[in-house]
Design a protein around this motif. Structure first.
Motif, PDB file in Angstrom:
ATOM      1  N   THR A   1       0.995 -11.953  -0.190  1.00  0.00           N
ATOM      2  CA  THR A   1       0.490 -13.090  -0.958  1.00  0.00           C
ATOM      3  C   THR A   1       0.609 -14.373  -0.143  1.00  0.00           C
ATOM      4  O   THR A   1       0.158 -15.421  -0.575  1.00  0.00           O
ATOM      5  N   GLY A   2       1.226 -14.277   1.009  1.00  0.00           N
ATOM      6  CA  GLY A   2       1.452 -15.459   1.838  1.00  0.00           C
ATOM      7  C   GLY A   2       0.533 -15.522   3.040  1.00  0.00           C
ATOM      8  O   GLY A   2      -0.276 -14.625   3.289  1.00  0.00           O
ATOM      9  N   GLU A   3       0.687 -16.593   3.784  1.00  0.00           N
ATOM     10  CA  GLU A   3      -0.162 -16.827   4.938  1.00  0.00           C
ATOM     11  C   GLU A   3       0.330 -16.160   6.207  1.00  0.00           C
ATOM     12  O   GLU A   3      -0.386 -16.137   7.185  1.00  0.00           O
ATOM     13  N   GLY A   4       1.528 -15.652   6.225  1.00  0.00           N
ATOM     14  CA  GLY A   4       2.073 -15.090   7.450  1.00  0.00           C
ATOM     15  C   GLY A   4       1.325 -13.857   7.938  1.00  0.00           C
ATOM     16  O   GLY A   4       0.482 -13.294   7.250  1.00  0.00           O
ATOM     17  N   ASN A   5       1.669 -13.462   9.147  1.00  0.00           N
ATOM     18  CA  ASN A   5       1.059 -12.286   9.778  1.00  0.00           C
ATOM     19  C   ASN A   5       2.172 -11.412  10.358  1.00  0.00           C
ATOM     20  O   ASN A   5       2.288 -11.258  11.570  1.00  0.00           O
ATOM     21  N   PRO A   6       3.019 -10.838   9.491  1.00  0.00           N
ATOM     22  CA  PRO A   6       4.204 -10.111   9.958  1.00  0.00           C
ATOM     23  C   PRO A   6       3.915  -8.883  10.798  1.00  0.00           C
ATOM     24  O   PRO A   6       4.775  -8.456  11.561  1.00  0.00           O
ATOM     25  N   ASN A   7       2.736  -8.267  10.654  1.00  0.00           N
ATOM     26  CA  ASN A   7       2.454  -7.048  11.420  1.00  0.00           C
ATOM     27  C   ASN A   7       1.535  -7.317  12.606  1.00  0.00           C
ATOM     28  O   ASN A   7       1.040  -6.381  13.228  1.00  0.00           O
ATOM     29  N   GLY A   8       1.311  -8.563  12.950  1.00  0.00           N
ATOM     30  CA  GLY A   8       0.488  -8.896  14.112  1.00  0.00           C
ATOM     31  C   GLY A   8      -0.958  -8.450  13.962  1.00  0.00           C
ATOM     32  O   GLY A   8      -1.590  -8.055  14.930  1.00  0.00           O
ATOM     33  N   ALA A   9      -1.489  -8.529  12.748  1.00  0.00           N
ATOM     34  CA  ALA A   9      -2.852  -8.060  12.466  1.00  0.00           C
ATOM     35  C   ALA A   9      -3.886  -8.888  13.204  1.00  0.00           C
ATOM     36  O   ALA A   9      -3.720 -10.091  13.410  1.00  0.00           O
ATOM     37  N   LYS A  10      -4.969  -8.234  13.576  1.00  0.00           N
ATOM     38  CA  LYS A  10      -6.137  -8.898  14.153  1.00  0.00           C
ATOM     39  C   LYS A  10      -7.219  -9.121  13.109  1.00  0.00           C
ATOM     40  O   LYS A  10      -8.172  -9.845  13.334  1.00  0.00           O
ATOM     41  N   VAL A  11      -7.046  -8.454  11.941  1.00  0.00           N
ATOM     42  CA  VAL A  11      -8.023  -8.566  10.855  1.00  0.00           C
ATOM     43  C   VAL A  11      -7.285  -8.986   9.589  1.00  0.00           C
ATOM     44  O   VAL A  11      -6.220  -8.439   9.274  1.00  0.00           O
ATOM     45  N   ARG A  12      -7.865  -9.943   8.868  1.00  0.00           N
ATOM     46  CA  ARG A  12      -7.277 -10.408   7.610  1.00  0.00           C
ATOM     47  C   ARG A  12      -8.336 -10.320   6.525  1.00  0.00           C
ATOM     48  O   ARG A  12      -9.432 -10.838   6.681  1.00  0.00           O
ATOM     49  N   PHE A  13      -7.988  -9.634   5.436  1.00  0.00           N
ATOM     50  CA  PHE A  13      -8.829  -9.569   4.248  1.00  0.00           C
ATOM     51  C   PHE A  13      -8.290 -10.571   3.244  1.00  0.00           C
ATOM     52  O   PHE A  13      -7.074 -10.641   3.015  1.00  0.00           O
ATOM     53  N   LEU A  14      -9.194 -11.326   2.637  1.00  0.00           N
ATOM     54  CA  LEU A  14      -8.837 -12.285   1.599  1.00  0.00           C
ATOM     55  C   LEU A  14      -9.497 -11.826   0.308  1.00  0.00           C
ATOM     56  O   LEU A  14     -10.716 -11.670   0.244  1.00  0.00           O
ATOM     57  N   VAL A  15      -8.673 -11.580  -0.719  1.00  0.00           N
ATOM     58  CA  VAL A  15      -9.189 -11.101  -1.998  1.00  0.00           C
ATOM     59  C   VAL A  15      -8.681 -12.003  -3.120  1.00  0.00           C
ATOM     60  O   VAL A  15      -7.700 -12.737  -2.946  1.00  0.00           O
ATOM     61  N   ASP A  16      -9.353 -11.933  -4.261  1.00  0.00           N
ATOM     62  CA  ASP A  16      -8.910 -12.668  -5.454  1.00  0.00           C
ATOM     63  C   ASP A  16      -8.809 -14.175  -5.215  1.00  0.00           C
ATOM     64  O   ASP A  16      -7.867 -14.820  -5.649  1.00  0.00           O
ATOM     65  N   ASN A  17      -9.766 -14.708  -4.488  1.00  0.00           N
ATOM     66  CA  ASN A  17      -9.841 -16.144  -4.214  1.00  0.00           C
ATOM     67  C   ASN A  17      -8.699 -16.665  -3.347  1.00  0.00           C
ATOM     68  O   ASN A  17      -8.337 -17.843  -3.429  1.00  0.00           O
ATOM     69  N   ALA A  18      -8.132 -15.814  -2.511  1.00  0.00           N
ATOM     70  CA  ALA A  18      -7.105 -16.268  -1.575  1.00  0.00           C
ATOM     71  C   ALA A  18      -7.743 -17.250  -0.590  1.00  0.00           C
ATOM     72  O   ALA A  18      -8.855 -17.036  -0.106  1.00  0.00           O
ATOM     73  N   ALA A  19      -7.034 -18.328  -0.305  1.00  0.00           N
ATOM     74  CA  ALA A  19      -7.537 -19.376   0.581  1.00  0.00           C
ATOM     75  C   ALA A  19      -7.438 -18.947   2.046  1.00  0.00           C
ATOM     76  O   ALA A  19      -6.614 -18.103   2.409  1.00  0.00           O
ATOM     77  N   LEU A  20      -8.291 -19.563   2.853  1.00  0.00           N
ATOM     78  CA  LEU A  20      -8.213 -19.322   4.294  1.00  0.00           C
ATOM     79  C   LEU A  20      -6.838 -19.752   4.791  1.00  0.00           C
ATOM     80  O   LEU A  20      -6.360 -20.835   4.443  1.00  0.00           O
TER      81      LEU A  20
END
Length: 150
Positions: free
Chosen positions: A77-96
């Motif tokens: 639910t947060g902005e962090g990237n704990p797993n070092g992802a290269k792809v981010r999905f935003l669902v349910d109106n999550a902000a950039l």
């Protein structure tokens, strides 16, 4: 450069659309973060990804697990990237997220039948264009296949 794909959902739910897109991401060897807007929603998606299809499962966890850094798909639910992802999905109106430019790809799934979601997607589109990200808009055709729209 960050590529941002906007998926306009109409007549389909995130629960129907998200798993196949995550499967494609994993097939490409990408680590993924899926950001929703509430813990309850993240928990519901967590449960769904274990049971969405009898013959498959998506290896994933929530941000709460001790080994979050090692997860191929991490729900948060947060902005962090704990797993070092290269792809981010935003669902349910999550902000950039603030670190939008650090991703190879972001995928914004929005409900085309929800005026608030459409407005948020339009705002996100403008933000992405202002950052010179490569943006594309996708909508399902009558057969349910995703088509790029210009």
């Amino acid at each position: 450069m960050t590529e941002v794909l906007f998926y306009h959902l109409q007549g389909r739910t995130i629960e129907q659309v998200l798993p196949p897109l995550l499967e494609k991401s994993l097939a490409r060897g990408w680590r993924v973060v899926v950001q929703s807007t509430s813990e309850e929603r993240a928990d519901a998606l967590d449960s769904h990804l274990w049971t969405y299809r009898d013959d498959s499962f998506l290896p994933h966890a929530t941000w709460r697990v001790a080994d979050a850094a090692h997860q191929p798909i991490l729900l948060t639910t947060g902005e962090g990237n704990p797993n070092g992802a290269k792809v981010r999905f935003l669902v349910d109106n999550a902000a950039l997220p603030e670190d939008s430019g650090s991703y190879e790809r972001m995928v914004l799934l929005f409900n085309g039948d929800d005026d608030e979601a459409v407005a948020m997607a339009r705002d996100a589109w403008k933000q992405c264009k202002a950052k010179a990200f490569e943006v594309t808009y996708w909508q399902a055709d009558e057969a349910g296949r995703w088509q790029r729209r210009d």
